[in-house]
Design an enzyme around this catalytic site. Structure first.
Site, short mmCIF file in Angstrom:
data_model
loop_
_atom_site.label_atom_id
_atom_site.label_comp_id
_atom_site.label_asym_id
_atom_site.label_seq_id
_atom_site.Cartn_x
_atom_site.Cartn_y
_atom_site.Cartn_z
N CYS A 121 0.74 6.28 2.42
CA CYS A 121 -0.25 7.24 2.91
C CYS A 121 0.40 8.51 3.42
CB CYS A 121 -1.13 6.59 3.97
SG CYS A 121 -2.17 5.27 3.27
N CYS A 162 0.93 4.25 6.77
CA CYS A 162 2.08 3.60 6.12
C CYS A 162 2.85 4.65 5.31
CB CYS A 162 1.61 2.46 5.23
SG CYS A 162 0.74 3.02 3.74
N GLU A 183 -6.80 6.47 3.98
CA GLU A 183 -6.27 7.83 3.90
C GLU A 183 -6.27 8.34 2.46
OE1 GLU A 183 -3.44 5.70 6.88
OE2 GLU A 183 -4.81 5.13 5.28
#
EC number: 3.5.4.33
Length: 151
Positions: A88, A85, A57
């Protein structure tokens, strides 16, 4: 609700995830789209780049920001194979991504639905629309196959 276009771009993200796996990286791919055009893409690169922040990402967002010459990326949709996560998600918020479409849940570190539900937090000054589970079985299968091969 996922659209045919969502499946098209998720297939691209899945191909990037396969490329990451071939390099020995956890198979995650991401594609950033604005008005039907890809403006950034990435696959996991933390090992190869010796960079703990080189998640798919973040790589896609960095490439798009450089291309657009702006760290803000409004009106974009980020397609990623695995639930993001914390790092990101934070990067998406700072970039002002409008929409997130992801494949499989990440039960240990995912922060959209698995752990923290950050996209629903009311303390942010930006909201990201979320569509999860798009091609989840294929995305999950890539990760499972990758780790099965490592054990």
């Amino acid at each position: 609700m996922a659209t045919p276009r969502d499946y098209t771009f998720m297939r691209q993200a899945l191909e990037l995830a396969r490329i990451a796996a071939e390099r020995g990286e956890v198979p995650v791919g991401a594609v950033l789209v604005r008005e039907g055009q890809v403006i950034g893409e990435g696959s996991n690169r933390p090992i190869g780049n010796c960079d703990p922040s080189a998640h798919a990402e973040v790589v896609a967002l960095r490439r798009a920001a450089e291309k657009e010459q702006n760290y803000r990326l409004p009106g974009t949709t980020l397609y990623v194979t695995i639930e993001p996560c914390t790092m990101c998600f934070g990067t998406m918020m700072h970039a002002r991504v409008a929409r997130l479409v992801y494949g499989a849940r990440e039960p240990r570190a995912g922060v959209i639905e698995s752990q923290l539900q950050l996209s629903e937090a009311d303390f942010f000054n930006h909201r990201i629309a979320v569509e999860g589970g798009v091609m989840a079985e294929e995305a999950s299968g890539l990760v499972q196959e990758f780790f099965r091969g490592r054990r």
